[in-house]
Design a protein around this motif. Structure first.
Motif, short mmCIF file in Angstrom:
data_model
loop_
_atom_site.label_atom_id
_atom_site.label_comp_id
_atom_site.label_asym_id
_atom_site.label_seq_id
_atom_site.Cartn_x
_atom_site.Cartn_y
_atom_site.Cartn_z
N MET A 112 -61.66 25.98 110.90
CA MET A 112 -60.46 26.80 110.96
C MET A 112 -59.36 26.26 110.05
O MET A 112 -59.27 25.05 109.80
N VAL A 170 -54.15 31.15 113.02
CA VAL A 170 -55.43 30.46 112.83
C VAL A 170 -56.36 31.37 112.04
O VAL A 170 -56.60 32.52 112.43
N ARG A 189 -58.13 34.64 113.10
CA ARG A 189 -58.87 34.44 114.35
C ARG A 189 -57.93 34.53 115.56
O ARG A 189 -58.31 35.04 116.60
N TYR A 208 -55.08 26.36 109.70
CA TYR A 208 -53.89 26.57 110.52
C TYR A 208 -52.67 26.67 109.61
O TYR A 208 -52.49 25.85 108.71
N GLY A 213 -60.12 31.74 109.63
CA GLY A 213 -61.40 31.16 109.26
C GLY A 213 -61.22 30.34 108.00
O GLY A 213 -60.62 30.82 107.03
N THR A 233 -58.41 22.60 119.33
CA THR A 233 -59.13 23.31 118.27
C THR A 233 -60.44 23.93 118.74
O THR A 233 -61.07 24.65 117.98
#
Length: 360
Positions: A91, A104, A113, A93, A106, A145
């Motif tokens: 991920m 968040v 996401r 951020y 991908g 996470t």
């Protein structure tokens, strides 16, 4: 543009998750990336301007897509004032200071996401399955996470938390304002114990602490320029300081280094700066073992210099030049300051804040 939707091909390479056992939830398995496939280019845009974007540079095709976020998330907008971005596991951020969110994505496809409410979200640090967010609210927010949820907050004795770093099970966060909220007048770095997630100490610093990074077992702090109450006279230019985390004190201020942005690469710290008081730019390369300082770039940066980012995997540095009212640029250099290539001559402007490598 060649799509980078490589989740199937990269899922094993980026980060695998172990099986759940009797002792608790699954945890990330170690992974060492071997190749950089591209770069995200984060553009803050202007405050409340609705013009923030996330671009992507594909190394294989050498093609840059200015609004990669919009392409991957049709009908959605990134948000207001994205200040920082980091990739951890599968991920990515992004802090949205103006929107009060952490979005968040991908890591390899840039698709949303989840969006997490984090008031005044500013800077990011990742450690041991968690992402930590400094907040202008005067606290550090913890994101798990695995569940992608906020699992705690740690209040600090300050406001407008800026840079954040993790070292030896401690979180360090720069308090740019006093506890009463006087911005640019703060003079502390808070120390948060990770196991208890509470502030355990404060380090007294020069006024206006902003940036934090870790190098060679010590912390490096930048302070922004200090002006008088009328904002007409600069009392002190932006400076670089070293913090000894074992003693919780600033143990050295570099006398000849003015800095607005810094990045660690290997055994060196690299800085860039432009002084609006003297109208001169500078770039420095600092040996973390000896404190020796030399010039980094052959030509001093101009007034468009806005930041510097590093890619430890390729041993490259990226100098960000702001367009202010138009497109900026991202220039790649090797560790000796030799120009390699321009990532794009039309990087979305006006304020590119971060260049983040996408590895596999």
């Amino acid at each position: 543009m060649k799509k980078i939707n490589l989740l199937t091909a990269l899922s094993a390479a980026l980060l695998l998750f172990g099986c759940k056992d009797d002792k608790g939830p699954k945890v990330p398995l170690p992974h060492e990336p071997t190749e950089t496939i591209g770069y995200y280019v984060l553009n803050e845009g202007t405050q409340s301007g609705g013009n923030a974007t996330l671009g992507y540079y594909d190394i294989a095709t050498k093609h840059f897509t200015p609004d990669y976020f919009g392409m991957q998330n049709p009908g959605d907008e990134l948000g207001d004032l994205p200040n920082d971005m980091t990739i951890y596991g599968t991920m990515a951020y992004v802090t949205l200071n103006g929107s009060g969110e952490v979005v968040v994505l991908g890591a390899t496809d840039g698709k949303v996401r989840k969006r997490l409410a984090v008031e005044g979200a500013r800077s990011l640090a990742a450690h041991d399955g968690k992402v930590y967010v400094s907040s202008y609210k005067g606290e550090v927010v913890r994101i798990d996470t695995l569940s992608l949820t906020v699992t705690g907050t740690a209040a600090v004795n300050g406001k407008y938390c800026e840079g954040i770093a993790v070292w030896n099970d401690k979180i360090y966060v720069a308090n740019n304002a006093t506890p009463e909220g006087l911005q640019t007048k703060g003079n502390t770095v808070s120390v948060i114990d990770i196991p208890t997630f509470t502030e355990e100490a404060q380090i007294t610093t020069p006024t206006n602490p902003v940036g934090l990074t870790v190098g060679a077992g010590r912390l490096y702090l930048t302070t922004s320029a200090v002006y008088d109450d009328s904002w007409t006279t600069m009392l002190e230019d932006a400076r670089l300081h070293r913090i000894d985390p074992k003693q919780n004190r600033v143990d050295y201020t570099f006398p000849d280094v003015t800095v607005s942005s810094m990045a660690v690469l290997g055994d060196y710290l690299y800085t860039v700066h432009f002084s609006w008081e003297t109208y001169t730019g500078s770039s420095r390369k600092i040996n973390l073992a000896t404190d020796a300082v030399v010039d980094f770039l052959a030509e001093a940066p101009g007034n468009s210099v806005y930041g510097i980012s590093a890619n430890p995997l390729t041993e490259e540095l990226f100098v960000i030049n702001s367009g202010y009212t138009g497109p900026g640029t991202v220039d790649c250099y090797n560790a000796d300051g030799t120009f390699q290539y321009q990532m794009t001559d039309r990087a979305q402007g006006p304020y590119v804040s971060k260049v983040v490598p996408v590895n596999k």
